[in-house]
Motif scaffolding. Structure first.
Motif, PDB file in Angstrom:
ATOM      1  N   LEU A 119       2.440  35.952 -35.785  1.00  0.00           N
ATOM      2  CA  LEU A 119       3.789  35.525 -36.296  1.00  0.00           C
ATOM      3  C   LEU A 119       4.565  35.052 -34.786  1.00  0.00           C
ATOM      4  O   LEU A 119       5.276  34.203 -35.075  1.00  0.00           O
ATOM      5  N   GLY A 120       4.199  35.426 -33.561  1.00  0.00           N
ATOM      6  CA  GLY A 120       4.718  34.809 -32.527  1.00  0.00           C
ATOM      7  C   GLY A 120       4.245  33.472 -32.168  1.00  0.00           C
ATOM      8  O   GLY A 120       4.896  32.881 -31.359  1.00  0.00           O
ATOM      9  N   PHE A 121       3.173  33.159 -32.853  1.00  0.00           N
ATOM     10  CA  PHE A 121       2.736  31.735 -32.502  1.00  0.00           C
ATOM     11  C   PHE A 121       3.146  30.544 -33.597  1.00  0.00           C
ATOM     12  O   PHE A 121       2.937  29.332 -33.750  1.00  0.00           O
ATOM     13  N   MET A 122       3.800  31.080 -34.757  1.00  0.00           N
ATOM     14  CA  MET A 122       4.397  30.341 -35.644  1.00  0.00           C
ATOM     15  C   MET A 122       5.675  29.915 -35.784  1.00  0.00           C
ATOM     16  O   MET A 122       6.654  30.512 -35.181  1.00  0.00           O
ATOM     17  N   THR A 123       6.032  28.983 -36.300  1.00  0.00           N
ATOM     18  CA  THR A 123       7.588  28.538 -36.636  1.00  0.00           C
ATOM     19  C   THR A 123       7.834  28.112 -38.048  1.00  0.00           C
ATOM     20  O   THR A 123       6.866  27.759 -38.719  1.00  0.00           O
ATOM     21  N   ALA A 124       8.731  27.966 -38.441  1.00  0.00           N
ATOM     22  CA  ALA A 124       9.199  27.376 -39.613  1.00  0.00           C
ATOM     23  C   ALA A 124       8.635  26.154 -40.002  1.00  0.00           C
ATOM     24  O   ALA A 124       8.474  25.799 -41.157  1.00  0.00           O
ATOM     25  N   ASP A 125       8.956  25.158 -39.099  1.00  0.00           N
ATOM     26  CA  ASP A 125       8.422  23.812 -39.007  1.00  0.00           C
ATOM     27  C   ASP A 125       6.903  23.777 -39.232  1.00  0.00           C
ATOM     28  O   ASP A 125       6.606  22.819 -39.807  1.00  0.00           O
ATOM     29  N   MET A 126       6.230  24.623 -38.898  1.00  0.00           N
ATOM     30  CA  MET A 126       4.687  24.577 -39.198  1.00  0.00           C
ATOM     31  C   MET A 126       4.272  25.181 -40.644  1.00  0.00           C
ATOM     32  O   MET A 126       3.274  25.145 -40.962  1.00  0.00           O
ATOM     33  N   MET A 127       5.255  25.498 -41.571  1.00  0.00           N
ATOM     34  CA  MET A 127       4.786  25.876 -42.923  1.00  0.00           C
ATOM     35  C   MET A 127       4.919  24.818 -43.762  1.00  0.00           C
ATOM     36  O   MET A 127       5.263  23.555 -43.416  1.00  0.00           O
ATOM     37  N   GLN A 128       4.232  24.826 -44.984  1.00  0.00           N
ATOM     38  CA  GLN A 128       4.152  23.858 -45.899  1.00  0.00           C
ATOM     39  C   GLN A 128       5.036  24.211 -46.955  1.00  0.00           C
ATOM     40  O   GLN A 128       4.959  25.290 -47.559  1.00  0.00           O
TER      41      GLN A 128
END
Length: 300
Positions: A119-128
């Motif tokens: 979770l610490g490496f992900m952002t909302a912009d990386m979602m599909q």
């Protein structure tokens, strides 16, 4: 009738060891056969339950995703997204179409992976963002997949069936393996019944010869042997039904249902159908070998 019952009881006592062997073989084989029937019903029940929930997920291209329909580093455009939506909504096999935005996907991701270091490496912009498609007939999904898989802006089309089908295939293999093994044991039980009847007929060959000379019919001679084999088969069938009831109560109701509440399990009506099948097969396997054996060896 009294003479027939007395002869049947006498035959059961004289061939007690063989009768017990027949009962045990019928018990084991009919239990396996009934287990195969229960397994078949469970597989079909689970398949229908899961297939009704199957959705097709159409994932859109994103800045960090790659696909043959995607431009590197570019999100799906509004025009491409609208074309995909229109293609889905106008498809006659589609029941409903639900759009999930990146923000909604991010909220779901945070909920599912709240305790994960990822979770610490992900952002909302990386979602599909994606479309969730509910089908009118879950069995007919290929037309929808082929209609959108090649559209610009579609990164991937995911169908849960690709994960469920291997599971159901293995369950079907286990089901048919159980039924196949039970059929071999049922064949052994039928041969044991035929052997028992031949031995009983041979030990009473003089009495049977006299009965034929005084005009006794074939059915009158066969009846005590039929009763013997039916008694052995029915005892085996009753024990098998008891075993199936024990499986339903102690394994499914007491163990499986509390552990896996999301799975729809077979109930007592399904067990009742399996029991009817067990009793029917038991009766057939007792009557057919007896009729064949008596017709061949009692013509004195």
């Amino acid at each position: 009738m009294r003479h027939t019952l007395r002869e049947a009881w006498s035959g059961l006592r004289r061939n007690l060891t063989m009768t017990l062997a027949v009962i045990i073989t019928m018990w084991v084989s009919l239990t396996l056969f009934g287990g195969g029937l229960l397994g078949a019903q469970q597989v079909e029940l689970a398949k229908g339950n899961w297939y009704e929930k199957i959705e097709i997920s159409v994932f859109m291209c994103g800045k960090v995703t790659q696909g043959r329909n995607c431009e590197p580093g570019q999100d799906v455009t509004d025009a491409q997204r609208q074309t995909i939506r229109t293609t889905l909504e106008t498809n006659p096999e589609v029941a409903t179409v639900y759009y999930e935005s990146k923000a909604e996907a991010w909220e779901d991701f945070k909920r599912v992976y709240k305790d994960s270091p990822a979770l610490g490496f992900m952002t909302a912009d990386m979602m599909q963002d994606s479309f969730r498609v509910k089908l009118k007939n879950p069995e007919q999904y290929q037309g929808v997949v082929s209609a959108v898989a090649g559209l610009p802006g579609v990164q991937a089309v995911q169908d849960l069936r690709q994960y469920l089908n291997p599971l159901f295939e293995w369950l079907n293999v286990a089901k048919w393996a159980t039924i196949g093994l039970s059929l071999w044991l049922l064949l052994a039980a039928a041969l044991q019944i035929a052997t028992t009847i031949r031995m009983a007929a041979f030990s009473r060959r003089r009495e049977l010869g006299i009965m034929r000379l005084v005009g006794a019919s074939n059915w009158y001679i066969m009846l005590p042997f039929l009763i013997e084999s039916l008694v052995a088969a029915l005892i085996g069938a009753i024990l098998a039904c008891g075993s199936l009831a024990a499986v339903q109560k102690f394994l499914i109701i007491d163990k499986a249902q509390p552990s896996l509440q999301s799975v729809e399990w077979i109930g007592w009506p399904h067990v009742g159908l399996a029991m009817l099948g067990v009793v029917a097969v038991g009766v057939v396997l007792s009557v057919v070998p007896t009729v064949i054996a008596t017709r061949k060896y009692l013509r004195v």
